[in-house]
Scaffold this active site. Structure first.
Site, PDB file in Angstrom:
ATOM      1  N   ASP A   1       0.808  -1.225   0.000  1.00 41.18           N
ATOM      2  CA  ASP A   1       0.000   0.000   0.000  1.00 41.18           C
ATOM      3  C   ASP A   1       0.838   1.272   0.000  1.00 41.18           C
ATOM      4  O   ASP A   1       1.986   1.281   0.444  1.00 41.18           O
ATOM      5  CB  ASP A   1      -0.889   0.029   1.254  1.00 41.18           C
ATOM      6  CG  ASP A   1      -2.099  -0.880   1.130  1.00 41.18           C
ATOM      7  OD1 ASP A   1      -2.064  -1.811   0.297  1.00 41.18           O
ATOM      8  OD2 ASP A   1      -3.071  -0.663   1.863  1.00 41.18           O
TER       9      ASP A   1
ATOM     10  N   HIS B   1       3.387  -2.268   3.330  1.00 44.23           N
ATOM     11  CA  HIS B   1       3.481  -0.913   2.776  1.00 44.23           C
ATOM     12  C   HIS B   1       4.828  -0.715   2.086  1.00 44.23           C
ATOM     13  O   HIS B   1       5.866  -1.017   2.674  1.00 44.23           O
ATOM     14  CB  HIS B   1       3.320   0.116   3.896  1.00 44.23           C
ATOM     15  CG  HIS B   1       1.959   0.101   4.541  1.00 44.23           C
ATOM     16  ND1 HIS B   1       1.602  -0.820   5.497  1.00 44.23           N
ATOM     17  CD2 HIS B   1       0.872   0.887   4.341  1.00 44.23           C
ATOM     18  CE1 HIS B   1       0.347  -0.600   5.864  1.00 44.23           C
ATOM     19  NE2 HIS B   1      -0.127   0.430   5.182  1.00 44.23           N
TER      20      HIS B   1
HETATM   21 ZN   LIG Z   1      -2.624   3.158   3.122  1.00 45.18          ZN
END
Ligand SMILES: [Zn+2]
Length: 284
Positions: A103, A250
Site C-alpha cells: 500500500d 506498505h
Molecule cells: Zn494506506
C-alpha cells in the site's frame, strides 16, 4: 448498530486528524524524515508502539488503551476483519492462494526494491497505489504492471475520512486516482479499491462498486507501518499466514526498509508453503 459504528469510525477520524499537528511539528525538526516521500496524516511511523505511554501528545486519549495510535485510522488500524465495519470488503482471496498487497506507493526508494525481490522469487502481488504518487511516479506504475502485478486504487491523497464525504466527492477522488494510474498505463485494469485506514463506510463501498472496483481489506497485518523492524514483520506474517490470506504491507508512506528486508526473509518460506497470487483483475 450502524450509528455506533459510525460514531466509532468518526472518532477514529478525529483522532487521526489530531495527530497531524504533532507529526508536522516533528517533521519540521528534520530529525526523522529528511528525504522521505509523502507522509499521510494517518501514518505515524516514528510514533512509539501502542502501549508506550511516554510522550503521548496532547489531545490523544490514553495511548495504550483502545484509542492508541494504531487505531488512528492507519491501514493496519486494528479494524476487526470479522467485524461489520467492513461493509462486505474482501478479507481473503477466496481460494487457497495467498496474496501479498503493498500500500501507499509507489515510492522511488522502496517500490523498485520490492519489485526486484518479487521478481527474484517469481511472485506476483497487488499494489494499492495512491493517486498523487501515481501521478508523480508514472514510471513505477509502468514497472509494476510490466512485472505482471495488479493494481488497486487507494484514493488520491490517502484520505482516511473519504468515506464520510458525499458520494460525489468520493467518486471524484476515486476517478481522479484511476485517471492518474491510466495516464501511466492507459489500459491498466483497476478492479480493486482499498479504503485508507480500512475506514470503510457504506458510501465508499457503494461508490467503488459503482466504478467497477471490489472493496479489498486484508486478513494479515504485521503493522509494518509502525516500522517494528524486519524480524517482527517477518515473524508476524509467517505466523499468521494461511490459505486464502490477504497480507497488508506498505512500500511507501515512511521508512519502509524494514518491510523490504522482511520481504526478503519471508518469501523463501511463504513461496514454499503457499501459492502466491496477484489479486485477479476479473474478480467475481
Ligand atoms: Zn494506506
Amino acid at each position: 448498530m450502524t450509528a455506533v459504528v459510525a460514531a466509532l469510525l468518526g472518532s477514529a477520524y478525529v483522532l487521526g486528524r489530531s495527530l497531524v499537528p504533532d507529526q508536522t511539528q516533528r517533521h519540521a525538526t528534520g530529525v526523522t524524515t529528511e528525504g522521505d516521500g509523502p507522509h499521510y496524516a494517518d501514518q505515524t511511523p516514528e510514533e512509539p508502539p501502542t502501549g508506550t505511554p511516554t510522550g503521548t501528545p496532547t489531545g490523544i486519549p490514553t495511548a495504550g488503551q483502545s484509542a492508541g495510535p494504531s487505531e488512528a485510522g492507519q491501514d493496519g488500524s486494528g479494524q476487526s476483519a470479522s467485524g461489520d465495519k467492513l461493509f462486505g470488503a474482501h478479507t481473503e482471496t477466496g481460494n487457497a492462494r495467498l496474496a501479498l498487497t503493498f500500500d501507499d506507493g509507489p515510492d522511488p526508494r522502496y517500490t523498485p526494491q520490492v519489485l526486484a525481490i518479487l521478481r527474484e522469487y517469481d511472485v506476483k502481488a497487488t499494489f494499492c497505489v495512491v493517486g498523487e504518487n501515481a501521478q508523480d511516479h508514472p514510471d513505477l506504475i509502468q514497472a509494476i504492471v510490466a512485472d505482471g502485478h495488479t493494481l488497486c486504487n487507494h484514493s488520491w491523497h490517502h484520505d482516511v475520512s473519504l468515506g464520510n464525504k458525499s458520494a460525489d466527492q468520493i467518486r471524484a477522488d476515486l476517478v481522479r486516482t484511476n485517471e492518474a494510474i491510466r495516464s501511466a498505463v492507459p489500459d491498466a485494469p483497476i478492479v480493486w479499491y482499498r479504503q485508507p485506514g480500512g475506514a470503510w463506510t457504506y458510501p465508499v463501498v457503494s461508490v467503488s462498486q459503482q466504478l467497477g472496483m471490489t472493496p479489498l481489506h486484508w486478513s494479515v497485518d504485521p503493522s509494518d507501518w509502525q516500522a517494528p523492524g524486519a524480524s517482527k514483520i517477518a515473524a508476524t506474517v509467517l505466523a499468521q499466514a494461511e490459505p486464502g490470506a490477504v497480507v497488508l504491507m506498505h512500500d511507501a508512506g515512511g521508512d519502509r526498509q524494514g518491510t523490504v528486508d522482511a520481504l526478503r526473509r519471508i518469501l523463501p518460506q511463504l513461496s514454499a508453503r503457499y501459492e502466491l497470487e496477484a489479486l485477479p483483475t476479473d474478480p467475481t
